[in-house]
Design a protein around this motif. Structure first.
Motif, PDB file in Angstrom:
ATOM      1  N   VAL A 111       1.003  -0.854   0.084  1.00  0.00           N
ATOM      2  CA  VAL A 111       0.311   0.223   0.187  1.00  0.00           C
ATOM      3  C   VAL A 111       1.190   1.335   0.223  1.00  0.00           C
ATOM      4  N   ALA A 112       1.278   1.496   0.822  1.00  0.00           N
ATOM      5  CA  ALA A 112       2.422   3.021   1.659  1.00  0.00           C
ATOM      6  C   ALA A 112       3.047   2.543  -0.152  1.00  0.00           C
ATOM      7  N   THR A 113       4.191   1.609  -0.361  1.00  0.00           N
ATOM      8  CA  THR A 113       5.160   1.165  -2.145  1.00  0.00           C
ATOM      9  C   THR A 113       4.207   2.130  -3.280  1.00  0.00           C
ATOM     10  N   TYR A 114       3.026   1.597  -3.603  1.00  0.00           N
ATOM     11  CA  TYR A 114       1.745   2.297  -3.868  1.00  0.00           C
ATOM     12  C   TYR A 114       1.322   3.294  -4.481  1.00  0.00           C
ATOM     13  N   LEU A 115       1.601   4.290  -2.708  1.00  0.00           N
ATOM     14  CA  LEU A 115       1.210   5.717  -2.788  1.00  0.00           C
ATOM     15  C   LEU A 115       2.938   6.235  -3.215  1.00  0.00           C
ATOM     16  N   GLY A 116       3.739   5.345  -3.669  1.00  0.00           N
ATOM     17  CA  GLY A 116       4.783   6.432  -2.793  1.00  0.00           C
ATOM     18  C   GLY A 116       5.365   6.635  -4.877  1.00  0.00           C
ATOM     19  N   LEU A 127      -2.802  12.083  -4.137  1.00  0.00           N
ATOM     20  CA  LEU A 127      -3.756  12.797  -3.336  1.00  0.00           C
ATOM     21  C   LEU A 127      -5.317  12.555  -2.404  1.00  0.00           C
ATOM     22  N   ALA A 128      -6.054  12.184  -3.611  1.00  0.00           N
ATOM     23  CA  ALA A 128      -6.807  11.581  -4.359  1.00  0.00           C
ATOM     24  C   ALA A 128      -6.965  10.405  -3.454  1.00  0.00           C
ATOM     25  N   PHE A 129      -5.656   9.208  -3.519  1.00  0.00           N
ATOM     26  CA  PHE A 129      -5.928   8.218  -2.361  1.00  0.00           C
ATOM     27  C   PHE A 129      -5.852   8.444  -1.695  1.00  0.00           C
ATOM     28  N   ALA A 150      -9.646   2.795  -2.045  1.00  0.00           N
ATOM     29  CA  ALA A 150      -8.654   3.608  -3.325  1.00  0.00           C
ATOM     30  C   ALA A 150      -7.952   2.939  -3.883  1.00  0.00           C
ATOM     31  N   SER A 151      -7.288   1.998  -3.950  1.00  0.00           N
ATOM     32  CA  SER A 151      -6.297   0.823  -5.181  1.00  0.00           C
ATOM     33  C   SER A 151      -7.674   0.593  -6.648  1.00  0.00           C
ATOM     34  N   ALA A 152      -8.527   0.466  -6.103  1.00  0.00           N
ATOM     35  CA  ALA A 152      -9.673   0.329  -7.214  1.00  0.00           C
ATOM     36  C   ALA A 152      -9.595   1.209  -7.726  1.00  0.00           C
ATOM     37  N   ALA A 153     -10.023   2.641  -6.855  1.00  0.00           N
ATOM     38  CA  ALA A 153     -10.395   3.905  -7.558  1.00  0.00           C
ATOM     39  C   ALA A 153      -9.543   4.902  -8.705  1.00  0.00           C
ATOM     40  N   ILE A 154      -8.208   4.824  -8.228  1.00  0.00           N
ATOM     41  CA  ILE A 154      -7.455   5.192  -8.712  1.00  0.00           C
ATOM     42  C   ILE A 154      -7.523   4.708 -10.725  1.00  0.00           C
ATOM     43  N   LEU A 166      -1.477   6.034 -17.444  1.00  0.00           N
ATOM     44  CA  LEU A 166      -1.076   5.414 -16.230  1.00  0.00           C
ATOM     45  C   LEU A 166      -1.963   4.485 -15.616  1.00  0.00           C
ATOM     46  N   ALA A 167      -3.145   4.735 -15.632  1.00  0.00           N
ATOM     47  CA  ALA A 167      -4.509   4.143 -15.700  1.00  0.00           C
ATOM     48  C   ALA A 167      -4.081   2.028 -15.936  1.00  0.00           C
ATOM     49  N   GLY A 168      -3.523   1.527 -16.909  1.00  0.00           N
ATOM     50  CA  GLY A 168      -3.055   0.297 -17.450  1.00  0.00           C
ATOM     51  C   GLY A 168      -2.013  -0.591 -16.107  1.00  0.00           C
ATOM     52  N   VAL A 169      -1.299   0.378 -15.684  1.00  0.00           N
ATOM     53  CA  VAL A 169      -0.075   1.217 -14.814  1.00  0.00           C
ATOM     54  C   VAL A 169      -0.840   0.518 -13.494  1.00  0.00           C
ATOM     55  N   PHE A 170      -1.450   1.554 -13.306  1.00  0.00           N
ATOM     56  CA  PHE A 170      -1.900   0.871 -11.273  1.00  0.00           C
ATOM     57  C   PHE A 170      -3.440   0.067 -11.506  1.00  0.00           C
ATOM     58  N   GLY A 171      -4.029  -0.386 -12.879  1.00  0.00           N
ATOM     59  CA  GLY A 171      -4.786  -1.089 -12.456  1.00  0.00           C
ATOM     60  C   GLY A 171      -4.218  -2.234 -12.443  1.00  0.00           C
TER      61      GLY A 171
END
Length: 201
Positions: A111-116, A127-129, A150-154, A166-171
């Protein structure tokens, strides 16, 4: 190295750089330095900040959270600085945190690394996350559910707001994050997941 050769090698170097940074186990290192023992033998055995918090040391937990987040950001910024694909470095950092070679490929939940990584690539969405996480946590008192929502919404927000690159990568990162939270999902469905401030989460 000639430019043509570098263009071919750069993604691999970026992936390796990101992986090595992401695999730094801050939770394990910081708890040992603080004399708290081996975090893998405490609570859930996870090396992330949530489990570090179970030691009762909030400062070490906060430092772990910062370290796990900023190693993702550092991977992105360093790759960009040296003309390597930052997105690839970010993916490498996330994979390194989940499956660090130093710990027998048993790492954190990401989670933290995803955010980073998100912070380094598209900071408004970071910030949205954080905002989504806070709202869901306030309403539910579940840390895991907050991260999952949050990870599903981003990826959806990235796609809707013009960042389809970036949508596919974060998906993909979100799918891996959900996979690492499989046990939390089972407990959420069973009603046995620990709430924030409780003994288990």
């Amino acid at each position: 190295m000639p430019p043509a050769e570098w263009s071919l090698a750069a993604p691999l170097v970026a992936l390796a750089l990101g992986y090595l940074l992401g695999s730094i186990p801050f939770g394990l290192i910081l708890t040992r330095l603080a004399g708290l023992g081996d975090i893998r033998e405490i609570g859930s055995g996870n090396i992330g900040a949530t489990n570090v918090l179970r030691t009762g040391n909030k400062a070490v937990a906060a430092a772990t959270l910062a370290g796990d987040m900023l190693k993702g950001t550092a991977a992105v910024l360093l790759a960009d600085q040296f003309d390597m694909p930052a997105m690839v470095a970010g993916v490498g950092a996330f994979l390194g945190h989940l499956w660090p070679v130093w710990l027998g490929f048993r790492g954190g939940k990401g989670v933290a690394t995803y955010l980073g990584v998100l912070l380094g690539l598209a900071w408004p969405f970071a910030l949205a996350f954080a905002g989504i996480w806070i709202v869901v946590a306030f309403l539910s008192r579940y840390s895991s559910l907050s991260a999952l929502v949050a990870s599903a919404a981003i990826p959806v927000l990235l796609g809707l707001l013009g960042r389809s690159d970036l949508a596919g990568v974060f998906g993909l990162l979100g799918v891996l994050l959900w996979f690492r939270h499989a046990a939390n999902l089972r407990r959420l469905m069973a009603g046995t997941e620990g709430r924030i401030g409780g003994d288990k989460s």
